[in-house]
Motif scaffolding. Structure first.
Motif, PDB file in Angstrom:
ATOM      1  N   VAL A 103      65.284  36.597  41.079  1.00 43.96           N
ATOM      2  CA  VAL A 103      65.455  38.038  40.939  1.00 43.96           C
ATOM      3  C   VAL A 103      65.643  38.718  42.298  1.00 43.96           C
ATOM      4  CG1 VAL A 103      64.297  40.152  40.170  1.00 43.96           C
ATOM      5  CG2 VAL A 103      64.221  38.118  38.747  1.00 43.96           C
ATOM      6  N   TYR A 138      71.647  37.923  41.926  1.00 43.53           N
ATOM      7  CA  TYR A 138      71.073  38.691  40.817  1.00 43.53           C
ATOM      8  C   TYR A 138      71.309  40.181  40.990  1.00 43.53           C
ATOM      9  CZ  TYR A 138      67.552  40.572  37.594  1.00 43.53           C
ATOM     10  OH  TYR A 138      66.908  41.258  36.587  1.00 43.53           O
ATOM     11  N   ARG A 139      71.334  40.657  42.204  1.00 40.88           N
ATOM     12  CA  ARG A 139      71.411  42.094  42.469  1.00 40.88           C
ATOM     13  C   ARG A 139      72.831  42.656  42.366  1.00 40.88           C
ATOM     14  NH1 ARG A 139      67.327  43.496  47.501  1.00 40.88           N
ATOM     15  NH2 ARG A 139      66.228  41.508  47.548  1.00 40.88           N
ATOM     16  N   ALA A 174      65.807  44.637  36.152  1.00 40.80           N
ATOM     17  CA  ALA A 174      64.656  43.803  36.505  1.00 40.80           C
ATOM     18  C   ALA A 174      63.484  44.041  35.562  1.00 40.80           C
ATOM     19  CB  ALA A 174      64.239  44.078  37.950  1.00 40.80           C
ATOM     20  N   VAL A 177      59.408  43.983  42.133  1.00 36.61           N
ATOM     21  CA  VAL A 177      59.415  42.687  41.457  1.00 36.61           C
ATOM     22  C   VAL A 177      58.004  42.127  41.340  1.00 36.61           C
ATOM     23  CG1 VAL A 177      60.190  40.286  41.650  1.00 36.61           C
ATOM     24  CG2 VAL A 177      61.791  42.160  42.099  1.00 36.61           C
TER      25      VAL A 177
END
Length: 609
Positions: free
Chosen positions: A419, A424-425, A92, A122
């Motif tokens: 994100v 995404y993770r 990230a 984030v």
């Protein structure tokens, strides 16, 4: 068949554009069925999408996850488990700032067990100045950002752009301020016309003002080359269309006519590129770059608004009937919208950002997706025409595009949602069973392992070595020993791209670059082994590591934390300790410097999981 000649500079730029197009035999083209043409997927306005039903109902965190998971399940695929905390913060941080996390940040995140820990991470990354620098690195390639021209006779630098960096700084600030994307587009095309009193944003006009200037600019044929380049850059960047392919004839594949091309080209024919001094006056004629006022902006202004004729086969010696300046017919409701205010730049900007235009939001959403996932939903991000690829997840693209507009065109909000998603993770390894069914990961059942661009890689080296300067402003030669600023603050040349930038896949600044290519070559590794930059950073990294308290094992662990956001495995630690026991040499780098260089040369330094 018309022959395309490949001349030397300066006309090689336009040759590149022409090679993208297909020439046709003489004769009248078949009439376009506009009703049918507007049914192509990219011309149909995005519609609200219902969330698809999924079996694994506990997995989705964001709306995007429902679409991705439904696609997976339809292909008998299962999601990959979430990446560990250290991998996730490294990913990230690089994706949102272009920089690595510090060991302290990694440890704090790994120890934070609160449910909102990742969201806070984030949000913090999105608020950093580094976010705008990261986004600008993508945008400047689309805008074919450069500080000189491909052609130059001797030392004549009168067509160079010594203050191009002011446009770059504007782009960085705009992303950091989360300027709505529609306003971001409008200001770059026509802030002087839309907001005449707004002097603070005049640098935005560098999008057009940093374009190509060819010699003999008073000649009509030379001017036509410049118009073509401007049409091409604007249409590909914002619309994902190759409108310049209709310069010599109606587009071979897309519903874009020669009349469409000259209607848009007329807008650019009605403006001029100027160097505007801080006192509001133009720099005189061919003021040399090294004598230009440091506050001068490279922008555009309207001059003698007029329509262009359709030049037969693009030849300015064979003009046909005039075409009113205006919008593309396929994107108009019926007949093409005509522009009547000055050059038409403001009207063009408003048409591009009109929510009824199906392309602009989709194109930008697709670029952001590519930035974060390493593979766009539409694999041809600057060609949404009939020869481009169809979206892999069309409903998802529509959902994102529509909500992007409805949420005020907020780029930060869009990126935050992506994100934060479970998609995404995911980890980047995945399962062998999934790989057998979808080796290319088209269904996004795992995260793509991605190679860092030259900016992020070079910046990470300096960040870990402790030499990175956070100063912005004017450009420096990338290879200058004093250049410790982020790589985005380096000089970019059209005439001769810096060899290091070229070696690590920085695109040709003469043309719009839809996306970066990635390569792994022996010469890249030779650079890491022999370049003065790497050798100096290795020394500084070694010095930083040796200043760490404790024994060699503690220092090695600190090195791995700095570079890779993890602790070394037992075998890695043992190898490094053994290496450090080698006898010292009278000359050359010492053991710590050699170890530091070896770590900088690893693939792990160049890739993000």
């Amino acid at each position: 068949m018309r022959t395309i000649r490949v001349p030397n500079a300066p006309f090689h730029i336009i040759t590149t554009l022409l090679l993208l197009c297909v020439t046709m035999q003489a004769g009248e083209p078949a009439p376009i069925d506009w009703t049918k043409a507007r049914q192509h997927w990219s011309f149909v306005p995005p519609k609200p999408q219902a969330l698809p039903k999924v079996k694994k109902t506990t997995w989705p965190r964001e709306r995007v996850d429902h679409f991705i998971l439904a696609s997976m399940e339809a292909a008998d695929l299962t999601p990959t488990r979430e990446a560990d905390a250290r991998t996730l913060i490294r990913r990230a941080t690089f994706d949102l700032t272009g920089l690595p996390p510090t060991p302290e940040e990694v440890q704090a995140f790994a120890n934070d067990t609160r449910a909102e820990a990742y969201a806070r991470l984030v949000d913090g990354l999105l608020s950093r100045r580094a976010f705008g620098e990261r986004m600008a690195a993508m945008w400047l390639n689309l805008a074919r950002y450069a500080e000189d021209q491909a052609h130059q006779v001797g030392n004549n630098s009168s067509f160079a752009y010594p203050n191009a960096w002011r446009y770059r700084d504007w782009v960085i600030a705009a992303f950091n301020a989360d300027l709505p994307y529609d306003a971001f587009v409008q200001k770059q095309l026509a802030v002087d016309l839309i907001e005449p009193q707004n002097k603070a944003d005049l640098a935005a006009l560098g999008f057009l003002g940093l374009g190509h200037k060819l010699y003999a600019r008073g000649q009509l044929d030379v001017q036509a080359e410049e118009w073509s380049e401007q049409v091409d850059t604007v249409s590909q960047t914002f619309l994902g269309l190759t409108v310049a392919c209709a310069r010599c004839h109606d587009h071979k594949f897309d519903p874009i006519t020669a009349r469409d091309y000259y209607a848009m080209a007329g807008v650019f024919a009605s403006m001029q590129l100027v160097n505007l001094r801080p006192d509001g006056k133009d720099e005189d004629g061919k003021t040399l770059a090294d004598k230009m006022d440091p506050g001068t902006l490279h922008i555009v202004r309207d001059v003698n608004p007029h329509d262009l004729p359709v030049y037969d086969r693009g030849d300015v010696k064979t003009p046909g009937p005039n075409v009113p300046r205006g919008w593309l017919q396929v994107l108009s409701k019926d007949e093409p919208v005509k522009f009547q205010q000055g050059s038409g730049r403001a009207e063009l900007a408003r048409q591009i950002t009109d929510p009824r235009n199906a392309l602009t939001a989709r194109v930008m959403v697709n670029r952001v997706w590519d930035l974060l996932f390493g593979k766009p939903l539409v694999r041809t991000p600057s060609n949404f025409g009939t020869t481009g690829d169809k979206p892999t997840h069309p409903e998802l693209l529509d959902d994102l595009a529509l909500r992007f507009m409805q949420s005020g065109w907020s780029v930060k909000r869009l990126m935050r949602e992506l994100v934060m998603s479970s998609t995404y993770r995911q980890g980047s390894s995945g399962s062998a069973a999934n790989a057998q069914l979808d080796e290319a990961n088209d269904h996004l059942w795992r995260m793509n392992r991605r190679q860092l661009g030259i900016e992020s890689w070079r910046d990470a080296i300096m960040a870990t070595a402790g030499t990175l300067s956070r100063e912005g402003g004017s450009s420096l030669n990338l290879d200058a020993p004093v250049h410790h600023k982020r790589t985005i603050y380096s000089q970019v040349s059209r005439r001769e791209l810096n060899k290091t930038l070229m070696l690590f896949d920085y695109p040709d600044a003469n043309v719009h670059a839809a996306r970066r290519s990635t390569s792994t070559t022996p010469t890249q590794k030779l650079y890491v082994m022999n370049s003065p930059f790497i050798l100096e950073q290795s020394k500084q990294l070694a010095r930083r590591i040796q200043q760490t308290g404790g024994d060699d094992a503690a220092r090695i662990r600190h090195a791995y934390a700095l570079l890779f956001a993890r602790q070394p495995e037992a075998e890695e630690l043992a190898i490094a300790r053994e290496f450090l026991q080698q006898p010292a040499t009278e000359s050359g780098p010492n053991a710590w410097e050699q170890l530091a260089q070896a770590l900088l040369a690893t693939n792990e330094m160049l890739y993000v999981d």
